[in-house]
Every structure is written in structure tokens, then in C-alpha cells.
Enzyme design. Sequence first.
Site, PDB file in Angstrom:
ATOM      1  N   GLN A 158      50.819  27.789  15.350  1.00 21.69           N
ATOM      2  CA  GLN A 158      49.966  27.167  14.335  1.00 21.69           C
ATOM      3  C   GLN A 158      49.240  25.970  14.941  1.00 21.69           C
ATOM      4  O   GLN A 158      48.354  25.398  14.314  1.00 21.69           O
ATOM      5  CB  GLN A 158      50.793  26.696  13.132  1.00 21.69           C
ATOM      6  CG  GLN A 158      51.532  27.813  12.417  1.00 21.69           C
ATOM      7  CD  GLN A 158      52.493  27.263  11.382  1.00 21.69           C
ATOM      8  OE1 GLN A 158      52.110  26.973  10.248  1.00 21.69           O
ATOM      9  NE2 GLN A 158      53.744  27.103  11.770  1.00 21.69           N
ATOM     10  N   ASN A 159      49.660  25.575  16.134  1.00 18.83           N
ATOM     11  CA  ASN A 159      49.126  24.375  16.769  1.00 18.83           C
ATOM     12  C   ASN A 159      47.766  24.667  17.406  1.00 18.83           C
ATOM     13  O   ASN A 159      47.478  25.801  17.791  1.00 18.83           O
ATOM     14  CB  ASN A 159      50.105  23.857  17.835  1.00 18.83           C
ATOM     15  CG  ASN A 159      51.466  23.528  17.238  1.00 18.83           C
ATOM     16  OD1 ASN A 159      51.567  23.303  16.017  1.00 18.83           O
ATOM     17  ND2 ASN A 159      52.503  23.536  18.034  1.00 18.83           N
TER      18      ASN A 159
ATOM     19  N   HIS B 292      45.726  29.191  14.056  1.00 20.84           N
ATOM     20  CA  HIS B 292      44.833  28.230  13.387  1.00 20.84           C
ATOM     21  C   HIS B 292      43.707  27.781  14.310  1.00 20.84           C
ATOM     22  O   HIS B 292      43.113  26.727  14.108  1.00 20.84           O
ATOM     23  CB  HIS B 292      45.631  26.999  12.913  1.00 20.84           C
ATOM     24  CG  HIS B 292      46.516  27.295  11.738  1.00 20.84           C
ATOM     25  ND1 HIS B 292      47.601  26.524  11.414  1.00 20.84           N
ATOM     26  CD2 HIS B 292      46.507  28.311  10.832  1.00 20.84           C
ATOM     27  CE1 HIS B 292      48.208  27.031  10.339  1.00 20.84           C
ATOM     28  NE2 HIS B 292      47.557  28.116   9.972  1.00 20.84           N
TER      29      HIS B 292
ATOM     30  N   CYS C 235      29.067  25.578  15.443  1.00 23.54           N
ATOM     31  CA  CYS C 235      28.070  25.093  14.470  1.00 23.54           C
ATOM     32  C   CYS C 235      28.218  25.890  13.177  1.00 23.54           C
ATOM     33  O   CYS C 235      28.186  27.127  13.184  1.00 23.54           O
ATOM     34  CB  CYS C 235      26.661  25.294  15.039  1.00 23.54           C
ATOM     35  SG  CYS C 235      25.369  24.779  13.875  1.00 23.54           S
TER      36      CYS C 235
ATOM     37  N   CYS D 169      24.428  27.642  12.714  1.00 25.90           N
ATOM     38  CA  CYS D 169      23.906  28.762  13.528  1.00 25.90           C
ATOM     39  C   CYS D 169      24.997  29.454  14.322  1.00 25.90           C
ATOM     40  O   CYS D 169      24.724  30.372  15.103  1.00 25.90           O
ATOM     41  CB  CYS D 169      22.817  28.238  14.479  1.00 25.90           C
ATOM     42  SG  CYS D 169      23.481  27.258  15.849  1.00 25.90           S
TER      43      CYS D 169
ATOM     44  N   CYS E 115      20.774  22.873  17.402  1.00 25.96           N
ATOM     45  CA  CYS E 115      19.901  23.091  16.229  1.00 25.96           C
ATOM     46  C   CYS E 115      19.857  21.847  15.331  1.00 25.96           C
ATOM     47  O   CYS E 115      19.148  21.806  14.337  1.00 25.96           O
ATOM     48  CB  CYS E 115      20.401  24.301  15.414  1.00 25.96           C
ATOM     49  SG  CYS E 115      21.848  23.963  14.384  1.00 25.96           S
TER      50      CYS E 115
ATOM     51  N   SER F  95      57.457  23.340   9.320  1.00 25.17           N
ATOM     52  CA  SER F  95      58.039  23.068   7.993  1.00 25.17           C
ATOM     53  C   SER F  95      57.903  24.282   7.074  1.00 25.17           C
ATOM     54  O   SER F  95      58.397  24.285   5.952  1.00 25.17           O
ATOM     55  CB  SER F  95      57.327  21.868   7.352  1.00 25.17           C
ATOM     56  OG  SER F  95      55.940  22.187   7.175  1.00 25.17           O
TER      57      SER F  95
ATOM     58  N   ASN G  75      64.888  23.575  14.469  1.00 25.92           N
ATOM     59  CA  ASN G  75      64.223  22.486  13.758  1.00 25.92           C
ATOM     60  C   ASN G  75      65.207  21.330  13.624  1.00 25.92           C
ATOM     61  O   ASN G  75      66.407  21.547  13.537  1.00 25.92           O
ATOM     62  CB  ASN G  75      63.795  22.975  12.358  1.00 25.92           C
ATOM     63  CG  ASN G  75      62.696  22.109  11.747  1.00 25.92           C
ATOM     64  OD1 ASN G  75      62.807  20.882  11.741  1.00 25.92           O
ATOM     65  ND2 ASN G  75      61.634  22.728  11.265  1.00 25.92           N
TER      66      ASN G  75
HETATM   67  N1  APR Z   1      61.890  19.661  17.452  1.00 28.98           N
HETATM   68  C1  APR Z   1      61.930  20.611  16.483  1.00 28.98           C
HETATM   69  N2  APR Z   1      61.400  20.448  15.247  1.00 28.98           N
HETATM   70  C2  APR Z   1      60.801  19.264  14.991  1.00 28.98           C
HETATM   71  C3  APR Z   1      60.722  18.218  15.945  1.00 28.98           C
HETATM   72  C4  APR Z   1      61.302  18.455  17.218  1.00 28.98           C
HETATM   73  N3  APR Z   1      61.273  17.537  18.202  1.00 28.98           N
HETATM   74  N4  APR Z   1      60.060  17.169  15.379  1.00 28.98           N
HETATM   75  C5  APR Z   1      59.728  17.556  14.123  1.00 28.98           C
HETATM   76  N5  APR Z   1      60.179  18.808  13.888  1.00 28.98           N
HETATM   77  C6  APR Z   1      59.991  19.624  12.686  1.00 28.98           C
HETATM   78  C7  APR Z   1      59.967  18.885  11.367  1.00 28.98           C
HETATM   79  O1  APR Z   1      61.290  18.810  10.821  1.00 28.98           O
HETATM   80  C8  APR Z   1      59.077  19.820  10.507  1.00 28.98           C
HETATM   81  O2  APR Z   1      59.860  20.814   9.875  1.00 28.98           O
HETATM   82  O3  APR Z   1      58.695  20.196  12.816  1.00 28.98           O
HETATM   83  C9  APR Z   1      58.157  20.473  11.530  1.00 28.98           C
HETATM   84  C10 APR Z   1      56.723  19.967  11.473  1.00 28.98           C
HETATM   85  O4  APR Z   1      56.191  20.334  10.215  1.00 28.98           O
HETATM   86  P1  APR Z   1      54.649  20.031   9.881  1.00 28.98           P
HETATM   87  O5  APR Z   1      54.302  18.660  10.277  1.00 28.98           O
HETATM   88  O6  APR Z   1      54.436  20.477   8.475  1.00 28.98           O
HETATM   89  O7  APR Z   1      53.846  21.001  10.882  1.00 28.98           O
HETATM   90  P2  APR Z   1      53.556  22.550  10.727  1.00 28.98           P
HETATM   91  O8  APR Z   1      54.715  23.247  10.086  1.00 28.98           O
HETATM   92  O9  APR Z   1      53.124  23.035  12.048  1.00 28.98           O
HETATM   93  O10 APR Z   1      52.303  22.583   9.724  1.00 28.98           O
HETATM   94  C11 APR Z   1      51.730  23.848   9.489  1.00 28.98           C
HETATM   95  O11 APR Z   1      50.031  22.809   8.161  1.00 28.98           O
HETATM   96  O12 APR Z   1      48.676  21.016   7.855  1.00 28.98           O
HETATM   97  C12 APR Z   1      48.693  22.338   8.270  1.00 28.98           C
HETATM   98  O13 APR Z   1      47.236  23.388   9.771  1.00 28.98           O
HETATM   99  C13 APR Z   1      48.280  22.463   9.722  1.00 28.98           C
HETATM  100  O14 APR Z   1      49.154  23.995  11.381  1.00 28.98           O
HETATM  101  C14 APR Z   1      49.514  23.035  10.400  1.00 28.98           C
HETATM  102  C15 APR Z   1      50.263  23.679   9.254  1.00 28.98           C
END
Ligand code: APR
Length: 261
Positions: free
Chosen positions: A105-106, A123, A131, A134, A154, A193, A217
Site C-alpha cells: 500500500q506504500n 496505491h 497531469c 492531459c 500544458c 492497520s 504488527n
Molecule cells: N512494525 C510493524 N508494524 C508497525 C510498526 C513497525 N515498526 N510501526 C507501526 N506499525 C503498525 C501500526 O500498528 C499500524 O497498524 O503499522 C500500521 C500502520 O497503519 P496506517 O498508518 O493506517 O498505515 P496503512 O495501514 O498502510 O494505511 C493504509 O491508508 O491513508 C491510507 O493510502 C493510505 O496506504 C495508506 C492506507
Amino acid sequence: MRAGGSDPIREAVRLLAERRNAVALTGAGISVESGIPSFRGAQGMWAKYDPMEYATLRAFLQSPRKVWEMLSEMVSVCGGAVPNAAHKWLAALEETGVVRAVITQNVDGLHQAAGSRRVIEYHGNMEELICVFCWKRYPTRERWTPGAVPLCDCGEILKPNVVLFGEPIPWLAQEQAEEEARTCGVLLVIGTSAQVSPACDIPRIAKESGAAVVEINTEPTPLTVSVTDIHLRGSASEVLRRLLEELSMDDETSPSTPSGH
Ligand code: APR
């Protein structure tokens, strides 16, 4: 940690070694140790910028210069970041044939920088600007300077080729990600998350297709109780290091390893 009281790391290693067709789904948590803030949580990007004001396609089209205030921070943080140990361990798991693809997702490009070869950017990524008028594309490094709003030839304002809220997932990425989820034996869910759809549906697709879901996590998530089979609580770098360590010990001791030749 689940898995019936046995050592969850050993349980996860057994599944990874036996099935050898794992896929990883990663989120912002895997890049936290590279200095890129996650989105949710006290220090997250959404604690500083209201996503409904700064991260929707509608907000970008209505107030592109305002949204570029947040985007500029993301571009400069991603641009200065390097892969951390977690990205490298995950690339090593692909190298050894345990993991066959990463769905991320990163938008920071760190999995590829760490050596992962099959990366599905669910993502999009920050390295390209597009753009919205265009559709011309440019490498971000050629058109973005800190504090400025990048313009297309443009004359229209450029947008990073990332998925904002309200935008569809690139269809090929979505197709590939769902196919990987349907056919993998283990889904490693790392640092997400699991609150944003349709990415958060991927673990359910994998589970319903017979995969074991191993969640890495620092905190529980909505998946932990309802979908996850094994929750390895800890940082991505530490847990992945232990998984690799245990897998390599198994390789050394497992009878299938050729003895010395
Ligand atoms: N190791 C493992 N997990 C971790 C660590 C770590 N060092 N640090 C934080 N976390 C966990 C947190 O507990 C949380 O559950 O990573 C998760 C990060 O969650 P978010 O910040 O919500 O990120 P993400 O799940 O990637 O968000 C999904 O939401 O806002 C949109 O497009 C954006 O791609 C993103 C999507």
C-alpha cells in the site's frame, strides 16, 4: 499471539517452509523504521493533515496548492528515505523462494530499493507525476522542487501518481493482488492497520481461499481477531529477522538439505 499456545514464530516458520508460496501485504508500518511516518496513530500524517481536506481527489481538484502542502512533505520524506532491515529481510525471503510477491500500500518505492522483484504497488508511487488534464507523466525528481507546485507542459498542475481517497485502484494492480491472494498458501500481513478498503479485503480473500494469515504488527488490528491465524506482535524488522533466522536454521537441519554437496 494465537496458534494454540505453541511458539507462534515456530508455527509461522512451519507454514512458510511447508507451503513455500507466501505473499506479503505491507502497509506504512514497515517503512516507519525508515523514518516515514505512518498515517494513523498519534504521530501519523493524519494527525497533522485531515485526510478529507488533504488526501481526496476532490480536495486535490478543488485546492491543488493546499493539497501540495501535504504532498510536498510526503515527497521529501519518501525521497530521503532508504530501505530498513524489514524491507531487506522481506527481499531475502523472496530471494530464498519463500515469498513470491509483495503487495504494498506504500508509495515510497522502498521494497524495490531493498531488492524485492515482484512488487504490486496497490496505491501507486510517489516517483511519478501525472497531469490530471492531459495525462502526461513525468519523473517526480524532474518536475518537483520543495515548496513549488509542479506544472505540466500544458500549464496544468501535476499530481503524484498515487491513489487518493475517492480514486480507483489501478486495475492491473487490483487484479494481480487478488490473484496472488487467491492462490497463496500464506499471506504475511505486515504493518497495516487494515482500515482502508479495498486493500483491507485482501487478507479476507486469501483466508477464504485457504491461505494461513500471519500478521506482523506492533498492535492488534481489526484483522487480528476475525481473520488472522498467527499474530506475531512486534516490529516488522525484529519479527522478520526472527522468521529468517528460524527458517535458515531449519534449512541447515532439515533432512531435505543436501549434505555438504
Ligand atoms: N512494525 C510493524 N508494524 C508497525 C510498526 C513497525 N515498526 N510501526 C507501526 N506499525 C503498525 C501500526 O500498528 C499500524 O497498524 O503499522 C500500521 C500502520 O497503519 P496506517 O498508518 O493506517 O498505515 P496503512 O495501514 O498502510 O494505511 C493504509 O491508508 O491513508 C491510507 O493510502 C493510505 O496506504 C495508506 C492506507
